[in-house]
Scaffold this active site. Structure first.
Site, PDB file in Angstrom:
ATOM      1  CB  CYS A 283      -0.968  -0.023   1.185  1.00 41.51           C
ATOM      2  SG  CYS A 283      -2.355   1.108   0.997  1.00 41.51           S
ATOM      3  CG  HIS A 379      -4.371  -3.634   2.626  1.00 41.24           C
ATOM      4  ND1 HIS A 379      -3.536  -3.203   3.641  1.00 41.24           N
ATOM      5  CD2 HIS A 379      -4.836  -2.522   2.031  1.00 41.24           C
ATOM      6  CE1 HIS A 379      -3.508  -1.891   3.652  1.00 41.24           C
ATOM      7  NE2 HIS A 379      -4.282  -1.444   2.677  1.00 41.24           N
ATOM      8  CD  GLU A 381      -2.942  -6.394   5.328  1.00 41.10           C
ATOM      9  OE1 GLU A 381      -3.813  -5.512   5.384  1.00 41.10           O
ATOM     10  OE2 GLU A 381      -2.089  -6.438   4.408  1.00 41.10           O
TER      11      GLU A 381
END
Length: 414
Positions: A283, A379, A381
């Site tokens: 990001c 993202h 994660e």
């Protein structure tokens, strides 16, 4: 388990107003804390994961509009936050849940917002609001509720509220990572099947607004993660890297603000690249890699925020459904495969755009062909899901432990 007061005898919520800098005003009811708040107003298209959104430091100084109409039904718990606090400056929903309906809930969303002093507004036509932001672009806004809507016993003029909004800070040019970063280093040890084992690698993660799940995803793969403050120098990073031959790397996290204002982070990243230390950025880290390589960045009209954004990985030819939260993007050429990065006459060698957003062709990832470095704009994660991009952590581990296999090859037909 606690529940919000929803009985007919409960006191009605105070009046609230959402005011955009162009003068557009939406009336509703106070949700969470009452008072006044300002920020850049953005919308998120996720139907779930609102607790992760609220606690994502990347939302610092932003008022978040939830496009899904019903928010709060699963309440709030102490296990899902992505940081130690709520970071949004304000919250806008259409229909807040009147009671929580999850066995994991420990608080209601409204109670949590009030406890942390987050000013919100409900009963707003979020569909109309989102359409306006899509058409006009994100802008500054303010939420005013309770006594802050009144002066001398009379409603405050809208013009007065608009003037306050227009006097609030802009997001463009804002250097915010230092405001959300940890002040002290800490370590996340390998976990799961790797708990207690010798780490397969050590990663120094520069916290620019890091989410809790990011070091966890690496720790689940046997990596020891040393999280360091935004203010760290290359000497700090080198001091944290192992000198025993264990593979190692550097990670730059997500974070808030305008990447064009982040001079310290760019110079730090160039020092990492000069030393050919394996690098991975997410990001904000992707935008900083772009800047370090000599590309520009620019502000998107309304950004990408939500958990349903399609991205093409040009190294596999696969389309991923991904989680996004960014208002800025890298200005790199999509079709010049393997062209030299512009910084300092091509000092960092060839770079390709490895990932592309399929909604608007925005650069969603960069891969260096002559350096051990890559990044993505979204993202992987994604604690609340989706998990299509989790393989990127495996790619980073492979980069550190098997550098001879770098770089990945782009498919011809992308």
């Amino acid at each position: 388990m606690t529940h919000p007061a929803t009985s007919p005898a409960a006191a009605p919520a105070a009046s609230a107003a959402l005011v955009l800098e162009d003068g557009t005003t939406y009336r509703g009811r106070a949700y969470g804390a009452t008072g006044t708040t300002f920020g850049e107003i953005v919308f998120s298209t996720g139907m779930t994961g609102y607790q992760e959104t609220l606690t994502d430091p990347s939302y610092h100084r932003q008022i978040v509009v939830m496009t899904a109409p019903h928010i709060g039904n699963t309440g709030v718990n102490d296990e899902d936050p992505e940081s130690g606090q709520i970071w949004v400056s304000g919250y806008v929903v259409r229909d807040p849940a009147r009671r929580v309906s999850s066995w994991r809930a420990q608080h209601s969303l409204g109670e949590e917002l009030a406890d942390q002093g987050i000013v919100g507004i409900s009963d707003v036509d979020t569909r109309a609001l989102t359409r306006r932001l899509r058409e006009e672009g994100v802008m500054r806004a303010g939420i005013f509720s309770g006594q802050d809507l009144v002066r001398d016993g009379y409603p405050r003029p809208v013009e007065e509220l608009v003037a306050q909004v227009q006097a609030s800070p802009q997001m463009a040019g804002a250097d915010l990572a230092r405001e959300v970063s940890t002040t002290e280093a800490y370590t996340v040890e390998p976990r799961g099947e790797f708990e207690g084992e010798t780490p397969v690698a050590t990663v120094v993660a520069v916290d620019l607004g890091i989410k809790t799940m990011t070091p966890v995803r690496l720790a689940e793969r046997g990596v020891r993660v040393v999280v360091v403050p935004q203010s760290s120098t290359i000497a700090d990073i080198e001091a944290a890297l192992p000198g025993d031959g264990t593979p190692h790397g550097v990670f730059f996290s997500n974070g808030p603000g305008d990447p064009s204002a982040s001079s310290h982070e760019v110079e730090l990243l160039r020092a990492v690249l000069d030393r050919k230390i394996p690098f991975f950025g997410i990001c904000f880290g992707n935008q900083l890699l772009g800047r370090a390589l000599g590309y520009g960045t620019y502000k998107l009209g309304y950004g990408h925020r939500g958990i349903n954004q399609p991205v093409l990985d040009r190294t596999t030819g696969k389309v991923e459904v991904t989680a996004h939260n960014h208002g800025f993007a890298v200005d790199a050429p999509l079709d010049e495969a393997g062209s030299s990065a512009p910084h300092d006459g091509g000092r960092y060698g060839r770079v390709v755009v490895s990932h592309v957003g399929l909604n608007d062709q925005v650069v969603e990832g960069l891969t260096c062909l002559d350096l051990p470095a890559f990044s993505v704009q979204y993202h992987p994660e994604a604690a609340a899901g989706p998990h299509d991009a989790a393989y990127l952590f495996d790619r980073f581990v492979s980069l550190m432990t098997n550098p001879a296999a770098w770089p990945p090859v782009l498919k011809e037909n992308h």
